[in-house]
Every structure is written in structure tokens, then in C-alpha cells.
Design an enzyme around this catalytic site. Structure first.
Site, mmCIF file in Angstrom:
data_model
loop_
_atom_site.group_PDB
_atom_site.id
_atom_site.type_symbol
_atom_site.label_atom_id
_atom_site.label_comp_id
_atom_site.label_asym_id
_atom_site.label_seq_id
_atom_site.Cartn_x
_atom_site.Cartn_y
_atom_site.Cartn_z
ATOM 1 N N THR A 1 32.723 52.568 65.772
ATOM 2 C CA THR A 1 31.955 53.749 65.387
ATOM 3 C C THR A 1 32.250 54.168 63.950
ATOM 4 O OG1 THR A 1 31.782 56.122 65.828
ATOM 5 C CG2 THR A 1 33.830 55.107 66.466
ATOM 6 N N ASP A 2 31.317 54.905 63.346
ATOM 7 C CA ASP A 2 31.556 55.455 62.004
ATOM 8 C C ASP A 2 32.571 56.597 62.035
ATOM 9 O OD1 ASP A 2 29.980 57.407 63.207
ATOM 10 O OD2 ASP A 2 28.489 57.517 61.604
ATOM 11 N N GLU A 3 32.855 57.125 63.245
ATOM 12 C CA GLU A 3 33.763 58.289 63.331
ATOM 13 C C GLU A 3 35.182 57.948 62.886
ATOM 14 O OE1 GLU A 3 33.559 60.823 66.699
ATOM 15 O OE2 GLU A 3 31.383 60.664 66.839
ATOM 16 N N TYR B 1 38.991 60.719 70.598
ATOM 17 C CA TYR B 1 38.060 59.576 70.708
ATOM 18 C C TYR B 1 38.115 58.719 69.451
ATOM 19 C CZ TYR B 1 33.662 57.031 70.131
ATOM 20 O OH TYR B 1 32.734 56.051 69.871
ATOM 21 N N LYS C 1 39.424 54.848 68.838
ATOM 22 C CA LYS C 1 38.587 53.764 68.323
ATOM 23 C C LYS C 1 39.213 53.182 67.043
ATOM 24 C CE LYS C 1 35.087 52.414 69.644
ATOM 25 N NZ LYS C 1 34.718 51.373 70.657
HETATM 26 P P1 NAD Z 1 28.742 54.733 77.187
HETATM 27 O O1 NAD Z 1 29.771 55.749 77.507
HETATM 28 O O2 NAD Z 1 27.310 55.007 77.465
HETATM 29 O O3 NAD Z 1 29.091 53.378 77.941
HETATM 30 C C1 NAD Z 1 30.411 52.863 78.038
HETATM 31 C C2 NAD Z 1 30.418 51.805 79.128
HETATM 32 O O4 NAD Z 1 31.761 51.285 79.203
HETATM 33 C C3 NAD Z 1 30.096 52.383 80.528
HETATM 34 O O5 NAD Z 1 29.181 51.523 81.183
HETATM 35 C C4 NAD Z 1 31.442 52.400 81.245
HETATM 36 O O6 NAD Z 1 31.328 52.203 82.631
HETATM 37 C C5 NAD Z 1 32.158 51.223 80.563
HETATM 38 N N1 NAD Z 1 33.621 51.361 80.623
HETATM 39 C C6 NAD Z 1 34.365 52.436 80.259
HETATM 40 N N2 NAD Z 1 35.673 52.192 80.482
HETATM 41 C C7 NAD Z 1 35.742 50.927 80.979
HETATM 42 C C8 NAD Z 1 36.820 50.098 81.390
HETATM 43 N N3 NAD Z 1 38.089 50.536 81.360
HETATM 44 N N4 NAD Z 1 36.568 48.841 81.830
HETATM 45 C C9 NAD Z 1 35.268 48.380 81.872
HETATM 46 N N5 NAD Z 1 34.215 49.127 81.514
HETATM 47 C C10 NAD Z 1 34.446 50.381 81.058
HETATM 48 O O7 NAD Z 1 28.983 54.373 75.660
HETATM 49 P P2 NAD Z 1 27.952 53.955 74.518
HETATM 50 O O8 NAD Z 1 27.470 55.155 73.859
HETATM 51 O O9 NAD Z 1 27.022 52.959 75.057
HETATM 52 O O10 NAD Z 1 28.958 53.231 73.516
HETATM 53 C C11 NAD Z 1 29.261 51.851 73.665
HETATM 54 C C12 NAD Z 1 30.220 51.441 72.557
HETATM 55 O O11 NAD Z 1 29.625 51.671 71.294
HETATM 56 C C13 NAD Z 1 31.539 52.213 72.561
HETATM 57 O O12 NAD Z 1 32.561 51.324 72.226
HETATM 58 C C14 NAD Z 1 31.335 53.268 71.482
HETATM 59 O O13 NAD Z 1 32.571 53.616 70.912
HETATM 60 C C15 NAD Z 1 30.455 52.520 70.502
HETATM 61 N N6 NAD Z 1 29.564 53.366 69.684
HETATM 62 C C16 NAD Z 1 28.753 54.300 70.251
HETATM 63 C C17 NAD Z 1 27.870 55.043 69.464
HETATM 64 C C18 NAD Z 1 26.931 56.059 70.051
HETATM 65 O O14 NAD Z 1 26.254 56.769 69.307
HETATM 66 N N7 NAD Z 1 26.813 56.192 71.343
HETATM 67 C C19 NAD Z 1 27.832 54.812 68.087
HETATM 68 C C20 NAD Z 1 28.688 53.859 67.535
HETATM 69 C C21 NAD Z 1 29.532 53.132 68.345
HETATM 70 O O1 DAU Z 2 28.884 58.626 65.118
HETATM 71 C C1 DAU Z 2 28.943 57.773 66.226
HETATM 72 C C2 DAU Z 2 29.364 58.551 67.442
HETATM 73 O O2 DAU Z 2 28.264 59.375 67.809
HETATM 74 C C3 DAU Z 2 29.772 57.668 68.617
HETATM 75 O O3 DAU Z 2 30.910 56.938 68.267
HETATM 76 C C4 DAU Z 2 30.066 58.519 69.847
HETATM 77 O O4 DAU Z 2 30.349 57.664 70.952
HETATM 78 C C5 DAU Z 2 28.856 59.358 70.154
HETATM 79 O O5 DAU Z 2 29.134 60.206 71.246
HETATM 80 C C6 DAU Z 2 28.437 60.183 68.942
HETATM 81 O O6 DAU Z 2 29.404 61.225 68.670
HETATM 82 P P1 DAU Z 2 28.974 62.729 68.265
HETATM 83 O O7 DAU Z 2 30.094 63.615 68.601
HETATM 84 O O8 DAU Z 2 28.424 62.772 66.895
HETATM 85 O O9 DAU Z 2 27.737 62.907 69.294
HETATM 86 P P2 DAU Z 2 27.288 64.128 70.236
HETATM 87 O O10 DAU Z 2 25.945 63.749 70.794
HETATM 88 O O11 DAU Z 2 28.346 64.532 71.177
HETATM 89 O O12 DAU Z 2 27.087 65.304 69.191
HETATM 90 C C7 DAU Z 2 26.191 65.196 68.093
HETATM 91 C C8 DAU Z 2 26.313 66.466 67.268
HETATM 92 O O13 DAU Z 2 25.783 67.582 68.042
HETATM 93 C C9 DAU Z 2 27.736 66.865 66.950
HETATM 94 O O14 DAU Z 2 27.787 67.449 65.660
HETATM 95 C C10 DAU Z 2 28.103 67.897 68.008
HETATM 96 C C11 DAU Z 2 26.770 68.586 68.259
HETATM 97 N N1 DAU Z 2 26.591 69.072 69.655
HETATM 98 C C12 DAU Z 2 26.791 68.211 70.679
HETATM 99 C C13 DAU Z 2 26.630 68.616 71.988
HETATM 100 C C14 DAU Z 2 26.876 67.656 73.129
HETATM 101 C C15 DAU Z 2 26.165 70.383 69.888
HETATM 102 O O15 DAU Z 2 25.950 71.171 68.959
HETATM 103 N N2 DAU Z 2 26.012 70.787 71.188
HETATM 104 C C16 DAU Z 2 26.230 69.970 72.251
HETATM 105 O O16 DAU Z 2 26.077 70.395 73.409
#
Ligand code: NAD
Ligand code: DAU
Length: 354
Positions: free
Chosen positions: A135-137, A160, A164
Site C-alpha cells: 500500500t501507499d500508506e 495497519y 504493511k
Molecule cells: P480485504 O480485506 O478485502 O481482503 C483481504 C483478504 O485476505 C480476505 O479475503 C481475507 O479473508 C484474507 N486474509 C486475511 N488474513 C488472512 C490469513 N491470515 N490467511 C489467509 N487469508 C487471509 O483487502 P483488500 O482491500 O482486498 O486488500 C488486499 C491487499 O491489497 C492487502 O494486502 C492490502 O494491504 C493491499 N492494498 C489494499 C488497498 C485498498 O485500497 N483496499 C490499496 C493498496 C493495497
Molecule cells: O491508500 C491505500 C489504503 O487505502 C489501503 O492500504 C487500505 O487497505 C484501505 O483501507 C485504504 O485506507 P484508507 O484508510 O485511506 O481507507 P478508508 O476507506 O478507511 O478511508 C478513506 C478516507 O475516508 C480516510 O481519510 C478516512 C475517511 N473516512 C473513512 C471511513 C470508513 C471517513 O471520513 N469516514 C468513514 O466512516
């Protein structure tokens, strides 16, 4: 069993991004056998993959990456050529409430996979690949200006992002110390179908649909760079096939939005789709206590990926958000299933006591 060109283990394939990656690989590469390994936590949902589950080149394995012994057995039984590692705990708010689950899944789980790959592939690393999705975080928070590049020093702020960051460092350490062939990509915020409705966009779509308050953290001034999930899956495909071993690639949408502006767009689109007078959904906006350690701004420079490997995002945000809203409105059963049970308890803890 038929011989396949490649045997690929995708972890976390039942989650949001993982399911789009699994679908893309299963459909695009019938010559690859795709194993989807997932623990099926609250975020894992096999309904995400119903359309491809009967394909001959797809297998599902229910397992926990934290279980090192099981992983070694699994790698001994199958000749995996590559791992695409997405399994993780992914929601920042949950990491603030229960950091240990993030340490286990994201750090211990990743080290288990690295150890298993190193041990199982020890005869020859040639033609093997461990691709870690991050992730970019990990880069921390930007001020008003500038972008994260692959050289930006790590500065994570939430449990988190720290977990990562730790996993990224370990992946690089296994490359530098043992020569394990690795790739890493760091992506910005994804949106699109199948995202668990704890994340901003699906949560707000669902709340608007049910006329529930929209909990905006702080002043809603935080900025995120949004990328359509299928564009992320396509970037992963490109990096998997063309990326240089040992390299890191940033992936982003070049699409920055202040939360409050994005929320207003969602409100407008929802009013339009639901046939409600414009302004109805905006009245649901409720400012709540800020997320602790809330990063102000993320913005990705994905120039390296675009220049060196030729990837570009395909979808404009205005189109992507409409497709996304339509998907959630047309998939109420999917939403009902994932918002029942455990999620309701989480929602109460997270918001009703805020
Ligand atoms: P998600 O939470 O939707 O899915 C995660 C999946 O991993 C789920 O299916 C869960 O069952 C599985 N999992 C969790 N713990 C596990 C374990 N111990 N063993 C096997 N499976 C396990 O997450 P996502 O949003 O799809 O993110 C997927 C990946 O991409 C993550 O590594 C996250 O850090 C990264 N990522 C997410 C975002 C985003 O915006 N969502 C952005 C950048 C990177
Ligand atoms: O940048 C990549 C990341 O983006 C991924 O690595 C993470 O897995 C993914 O969850 C996401 O993280 P964020 O914290 O940016 O996403 P989230 O959807 O939780 O929140 C987006 C923005 O909105 C953040 O600034 C927090 C704000 N927010 C979020 C929620 C859930 C609110 O204001 N209210 C809310 O209820």
C-alpha cells in the site's frame, strides 16, 4: 492432471482486490492454474468469485497463512511457480482497535510465506517469483504538495500501515539476504465492486441507500488518490509479467479527492440513481471524531510503472464511481450478506460510541 504453463498461488483471493486479480488471471490465462488461498475472515467472501469458480484452471484452498506447518505441506504437494500475496488485514480503523491481528496476518503471515517459498524453492530460484502487494500508506502522509515515489522513505502511522511497512521490509530482506526473487507494488486507495462496506465508498453508498448518517472523520479535509480496482488488477498483471525482479512499483490513479468533495459526488450520484431530489443525501453528512493518527494526504507518482512497463489507468473516476454505485445498488443481496452478523457488532462499536 493436465500440465499447466504456470502454477500460481494467490493469497487473499476471496477479498476485494484479490477476487478481481483471481478473476483476471483465471479468465485471461487458461494455461495457468490459479490457486486461491484464503482464510475467509469477515472480509473474505467466495460469493465474489461465483462466476469463475467452476473454471477448470481455478482451485480454492481455505487456509491461514499464519499456519507455517500447513504452508510447508501445501508447497510440498503443489509445484507453485509464483506467489501473488494479497492476504492481509486491511482496514485502518480495525488496526487501531486490534493491532495484534494485523501483526499476525500481515507480518507473521508474510514471513511464513517467505520462509516457505525460500525452503520449497531452494533447489533453484530460477523462474520463481514472490510478488508482494502493498500500500501507499507505508510512505506516511504528504502535505499540500508532492507525490510518493518509490524512493520516498517509509513513515507509517497506523498499526495497519506499520504492519504493511514491516512486511515490505521483510520481503526486501529475503531478496537481499537469500536471493529470493521478489517484486513489490504499493498502490493507492482502490474502489469498485465487492469492497467490504467498512471502507469509505461502499459504506457511504450503503448508508445513503438506507438513509443512515454519513460519518465524516474530522473536517473531511483528508485527501486520497482513488484507483478503480480493475485497473489495479491490470497493473498487478503487468508487473507480474514484465516487472524486474527486486524492483518496487508504485500504482496510483492520479485522481486526488478531498474526502468531503468525494462524499458530495457520491451523494449527487446516489440522489440521481435513487430518484431523490438533489441535496437529500448531503443532509446525512455528520462530522464525527477524527481517526487517531489520520494521514492528511496520499498521492502516488506512478511514472515508473507507466514509463517502464507501459501501464496506465483505463477508467475516468466519473465513470468508475457511477459503475460502482450501480453495482452496489444492483447487488443488495451481496451487501445484506456481508453486513449481517459480525459486521453489525463492529459497526456499533466503531460509530455509535464515537
Ligand atoms: P480485504 O480485506 O478485502 O481482503 C483481504 C483478504 O485476505 C480476505 O479475503 C481475507 O479473508 C484474507 N486474509 C486475511 N488474513 C488472512 C490469513 N491470515 N490467511 C489467509 N487469508 C487471509 O483487502 P483488500 O482491500 O482486498 O486488500 C488486499 C491487499 O491489497 C492487502 O494486502 C492490502 O494491504 C493491499 N492494498 C489494499 C488497498 C485498498 O485500497 N483496499 C490499496 C493498496 C493495497
Ligand atoms: O491508500 C491505500 C489504503 O487505502 C489501503 O492500504 C487500505 O487497505 C484501505 O483501507 C485504504 O485506507 P484508507 O484508510 O485511506 O481507507 P478508508 O476507506 O478507511 O478511508 C478513506 C478516507 O475516508 C480516510 O481519510 C478516512 C475517511 N473516512 C473513512 C471511513 C470508513 C471517513 O471520513 N469516514 C468513514 O466512516
Amino acid at each position: 492432471m493436465k500440465d499447466y504453463q504456470k502454477y500460481i498461488l494467490i493469497t487473499g483471493g476471496a477479498g476485494f482486490i484479490g477476487s478481481h486479480v483471481v478473476r483476471l488471471f483465471v479468465n485471461k490465462y487458461p494455461g495457468y492454474l490459479i490457486y486461491n488461498l484464503d482464510k475467509l475472515t469477515y472480509a473474505g467472501n467466495l460469493a465474489n468469485l461465483r462466476d469463475i469458480e467452476a473454471k477448470p484452471n481455478y482451485r480454492f484452498i481455505k487456509a491461514d497463512i499464519v499456519d507455517g506447518e500447513y504452508m510447508v505441506k501445501l508447497f510440498a504437494e503443489h509445484r507453485f511457480d509464483a506467489v501473488i500475496h494479497l492476504a492481509a488485514e486491511s482496514h485502518v480503523d480495525r488496526s487501531i482497535a486490534s493491532p495484534m491481528e494485523f501483526i499476525m496476518a500481515n507480518i507473521v503471515g508474510t514471513v511464513n510465506l517467505l520462509n516457505t517459498a525460500k525452503f520449497s524453492w531452494q533447489d533453484s530460484f530460477t523462474e520463481k517469483l514472490f510478488y508482494h502487494i502493498s500500500t501507499d500508506e507505508v510512505y506516511g502522509s504528504l502535505g499540500e504538495e508532492g507525490f510518493f515515489t518509490e524512493e520516498t522513505p517509509y513513515d507509517p502511522h497506523s498499526p495497519y500501515s506499520a504492519s504493511k511497512a514491516s512486511s515490505d521490509h521483510l520481503v526486501r530482506a529475503y531478496h537481499d539476504t537469500y536471493g529470493l526473487p521478489v517484486l513489490i507494488s504499493n498502490c493507492s486507495n482502490n474502489y469498485g465492486p465487492n469492497q467490504f462496506p467498512e471502507k469509505l465508498i461502499p459504506l457511504f453508498i450503503n448508508n445513503i441507500h438506507h438513509s443512515k448518517p454519513l460519518p465524516v472523520y474530522g473536517k473531511g479535509e483528508n485527501v486520497r488518490d482513488w484507483l478503480y480496482v480493475i485497473d489495479h488488477a491490470q497493473a498487478i498483471d503487468t508487473i507480474f509479467h514484465k516487472g524486474l525482479v527486486g524492483e518496487t512499483y508504485n500504482i496510483g490513479g492520479n485522481n486526488e479527492w478531498k474526502n468531503i468533495d468525494l462524499i458530495k459526488v457520491i451523494c449527487e450520484v446516489m440522489d440521481d440513481k435513487l430518484g431523490r431530489p438533489q441535496g437529500t443525501s448531503e443532509k446525512l453528512i455528520t462530522y464525527v471524531k477524527d481517526r487517531p493518527g489520520h494521514d492528511l494526504r496520499y498521492a502516488i507518482d506512478s511514472g515508473k510503472l507507466q514509463r517502464e512497463l507501459g501501464w496506465t489507468p483505463s477508467l475516468q473516476f466519473e465513470e468508475g464511481i457511477r459503475i460502482t454505485v450501480d453495482w452496489y445498488l444492483n447487488n443488495q443481496q451481496w451487501l445484506d450478506e456481508v453486513t449481517s452478523g459480525d459486521y453489525l457488532k463492529y459497526y456499533e462499536e466503531m460509530y455509535l460510541k464515537r
